[in-house]
Design a protein around this motif. Structure first.
Motif, mmCIF file in Angstrom:
data_model
loop_
_atom_site.group_PDB
_atom_site.id
_atom_site.type_symbol
_atom_site.label_atom_id
_atom_site.label_comp_id
_atom_site.label_asym_id
_atom_site.label_seq_id
_atom_site.Cartn_x
_atom_site.Cartn_y
_atom_site.Cartn_z
ATOM 1 N N VAL A 48 0.811 -1.217 0.000
ATOM 2 C CA VAL A 48 0.000 0.000 0.000
ATOM 3 C C VAL A 48 0.845 1.268 0.000
ATOM 4 O O VAL A 48 2.017 1.256 0.374
ATOM 5 N N ASP A 49 0.213 2.350 -0.427
ATOM 6 C CA ASP A 49 0.762 3.691 -0.303
ATOM 7 C C ASP A 49 0.572 4.105 1.157
ATOM 8 O O ASP A 49 -0.559 4.117 1.651
ATOM 9 N N LEU A 50 1.666 4.418 1.848
ATOM 10 C CA LEU A 50 1.567 4.669 3.287
ATOM 11 C C LEU A 50 0.827 5.959 3.637
ATOM 12 O O LEU A 50 0.346 6.114 4.756
ATOM 13 N N GLN A 51 0.750 6.897 2.701
ATOM 14 C CA GLN A 51 -0.003 8.131 2.976
ATOM 15 C C GLN A 51 -1.505 7.875 2.897
ATOM 16 O O GLN A 51 -2.259 8.292 3.759
ATOM 17 N N THR A 52 -1.922 7.188 1.820
ATOM 18 C CA THR A 52 -3.364 7.036 1.575
ATOM 19 C C THR A 52 -3.909 5.697 2.055
ATOM 20 O O THR A 52 -5.117 5.537 2.196
ATOM 21 N N GLY A 53 -3.036 4.720 2.271
ATOM 22 C CA GLY A 53 -3.476 3.388 2.654
ATOM 23 C C GLY A 53 -4.020 2.579 1.480
ATOM 24 O O GLY A 53 -4.484 1.458 1.646
ATOM 25 N N GLY A 57 -0.313 -2.565 -5.252
ATOM 26 C CA GLY A 57 0.148 -3.813 -5.839
ATOM 27 C C GLY A 57 0.089 -4.919 -4.800
ATOM 28 O O GLY A 57 -0.599 -4.786 -3.782
ATOM 29 N N ALA A 58 0.818 -5.988 -5.057
ATOM 30 C CA ALA A 58 0.813 -7.114 -4.125
ATOM 31 C C ALA A 58 2.125 -7.875 -4.222
ATOM 32 O O ALA A 58 2.854 -7.769 -5.214
ATOM 33 N N GLU A 59 2.395 -8.637 -3.166
ATOM 34 C CA GLU A 59 3.488 -9.601 -3.214
ATOM 35 C C GLU A 59 2.863 -10.984 -3.274
ATOM 36 O O GLU A 59 1.973 -11.308 -2.480
ATOM 37 N N ALA A 60 3.311 -11.788 -4.230
ATOM 38 C CA ALA A 60 2.829 -13.164 -4.344
ATOM 39 C C ALA A 60 3.599 -14.045 -3.369
ATOM 40 O O ALA A 60 4.836 -14.012 -3.335
ATOM 41 N N LEU A 61 2.875 -14.811 -2.561
ATOM 42 C CA LEU A 61 3.509 -15.697 -1.575
ATOM 43 C C LEU A 61 2.986 -17.117 -1.807
ATOM 44 O O LEU A 61 1.772 -17.347 -1.836
ATOM 45 N N VAL A 62 3.902 -18.045 -1.966
ATOM 46 C CA VAL A 62 3.495 -19.410 -2.310
ATOM 47 C C VAL A 62 3.024 -20.190 -1.090
ATOM 48 O O VAL A 62 3.545 -20.017 0.015
ATOM 49 N N HIS A 254 7.508 5.501 1.496
ATOM 50 C CA HIS A 254 6.258 5.696 0.754
ATOM 51 C C HIS A 254 5.362 4.471 0.673
ATOM 52 O O HIS A 254 4.163 4.582 0.500
ATOM 53 N N GLN A 255 5.967 3.295 0.742
ATOM 54 C CA GLN A 255 5.173 2.090 0.544
ATOM 55 C C GLN A 255 5.362 1.119 1.703
ATOM 56 O O GLN A 255 6.404 1.114 2.353
ATOM 57 N N GLY A 256 4.339 0.289 1.934
ATOM 58 C CA GLY A 256 4.463 -0.688 3.002
ATOM 59 C C GLY A 256 3.503 -1.840 2.847
ATOM 60 O O GLY A 256 2.588 -1.813 2.024
ATOM 61 N N GLN A 257 3.755 -2.861 3.638
ATOM 62 C CA GLN A 257 2.842 -3.996 3.695
ATOM 63 C C GLN A 257 2.891 -4.561 5.096
ATOM 64 O O GLN A 257 3.867 -4.371 5.821
ATOM 65 N N GLY A 258 1.840 -5.246 5.484
ATOM 66 C CA GLY A 258 1.827 -5.834 6.811
ATOM 67 C C GLY A 258 0.401 -6.065 7.280
ATOM 68 O O GLY A 258 -0.555 -5.649 6.622
ATOM 69 N N TYR A 259 0.285 -6.745 8.413
ATOM 70 C CA TYR A 259 -1.024 -7.151 8.918
ATOM 71 C C TYR A 259 -1.924 -5.945 9.222
ATOM 72 O O TYR A 259 -3.140 -6.074 9.228
ATOM 73 N N LEU A 260 -1.326 -4.765 9.502
ATOM 74 C CA LEU A 260 -2.150 -3.576 9.724
ATOM 75 C C LEU A 260 -3.082 -3.345 8.539
ATOM 76 O O LEU A 260 -4.244 -2.973 8.715
ATOM 77 N N PHE A 261 -2.579 -3.578 7.353
ATOM 78 C CA PHE A 261 -3.371 -3.358 6.139
ATOM 79 C C PHE A 261 -4.099 -4.643 5.756
ATOM 80 O O PHE A 261 -5.302 -4.644 5.540
#
Ligand code: C2E
Ligand code: MG
Ligand code: MG
Ligand code: MG
Length: 287
Positions: A48-53, A57-62, A254-261
């Protein structure tokens, strides 16, 4: 059984070790059939965009739906694949499946999404990466400009020239190259200068520690600053709290990922989430 053999510590540990080896061999054996039986799946964790949430995009996880063990995470079988020679096949499957998924998004009007794929150092070392990538693109018709490959910092530290040219070849096709788990390997400035890289992913251990340990906060801050100086994008991994999000955004990440989102999602759930966001955004524009 170990106790009956006496008080020798070495004997006590032996059965556990053998059990682990047997389990390891069993998994390798099962994995061989898993691809044929279509037991592997990809999940998608929003980036996600950390400013707007908002999802960009995505990360593919097998994941592997093992017939007896149930759903297995990559930590349980990727290392087995890497040591048993199965990683080439698994890595090829992941690239193809990811490229197909991106094409499905494009057909659904979501072709602006970027999809990141994890790649094993062995795919790079054995020179398979460009070949597998080209195959995935040719079969699916995906646009390389919307794909990212992630390699861990550990796997990049000893990169030979031949491997560097493989990464350059990918970049020439429009693919972005990201260093995964950044900060956990032996990062040095000279190696960042040498490698064809577009993006750094700050390892989640630093994000987890940044509000507790000054050292972690310093590493995060320095990484963001360094990325800026090198003209690289930076993504923070493992964001679990609003406080972490705010601090990262304040540092210029600017960008992030994690359980918060979001946790990693099935393809259907991921698409649903993105649609929901678009609907909300459209409603906000009208108001
Ligand atoms: P990674 O690339 O660093 O992926 C992020 C991992 O962190 C994922 O675990 C994800 O589920 C987890 N994660 C995401 N957000 C959070 C959070 O907020 N908190 C916590 N505690 N964890 C979070 P997963 O899916 O178990 O993957 C583990 C590793 O396995 C990945 O680490 C990646 O290195 C590897 N991997 C995954 N898929 C593939 C693949 O297709 N090929 C290869 N070669 N490796 C893969
Ligand atoms: Mg990754
Ligand atoms: Mg990572
Ligand atoms: Mg990680």
């Amino acid at each position: 059984a170990a106790k009956q053999r006496g008080k020798n510590q070495l004997v006590i540990f032996e059965p556990a070790l053998r059990e682990r080896t047997e389990q390891w061999m069993q998994i390798a054996n099962d994995l061989r059939g898993a691809l044929r039986r279509n037991e592997l799946r990809l999940q998608f964790q929003p980036i996600v965009d950390l400013q707007t949430g908002r999802t960009i995009g995505a990360e593919a996880l097998v994941r592997w739906q093992h017939p007896l063990r149930g759903w297995m995470l990559p930590g349980d079988f990727v290392p087995v694949a890497e040591r048993s020679g199965l990683i080439a096949e698994l890595g090829g499957w992941v690239l193809s499946a990811a490229a197909c998924q991106w094409v499905a998004w494009r057909q659904a009007g979501l072709g602006w999404l970027n999809l990141a794929v994890n790649v094993s150092p062995q795919q790079l070392r054995r020179g398979l990466l460009t070949q597998q990538f080209d195959q995935a693109i040719a079969a699916s018709g995906a646009d390389p400009h919307h794909l990212t490959v992630e390699l861990t910092e550990h796997s990049l530290v000893e990169t030979a020239d031949g491997q560097i040219s493989l990464l350059e070849a990918l970049q020439q096709r429009g693919v972005q190259v990201a260093i995964d788990d950044f900060g956990t390997g032996l990062s040095s400035l000279s190696y960042l200068k040498r490698l064809p890289v577009n993006k750094l992913k700050i390892d989640r251990s630093f994000v987890a520690g940044m509000q507790v340990h000054e050292g972690d906060a310093a590493i995060v801050g320095a990484t963001v600053a360094m990325a800026g100086a090198f003209g690289l994008q930076v993504v923070a991994e493992g964001i679990e709290t609003e406080g972490q999000r705010r601090e990262l955004a304040a540092l210029g990440c600017h960008q992030g990922q994690g359980y918060l989102f979001s946790r990693p999602l099935s393809a259907a759930d991921f698409e649903e989430r993105v649609r929901q966001e678009l609907t909300t955004a459209a409603a906000e524009t009208v108001l």
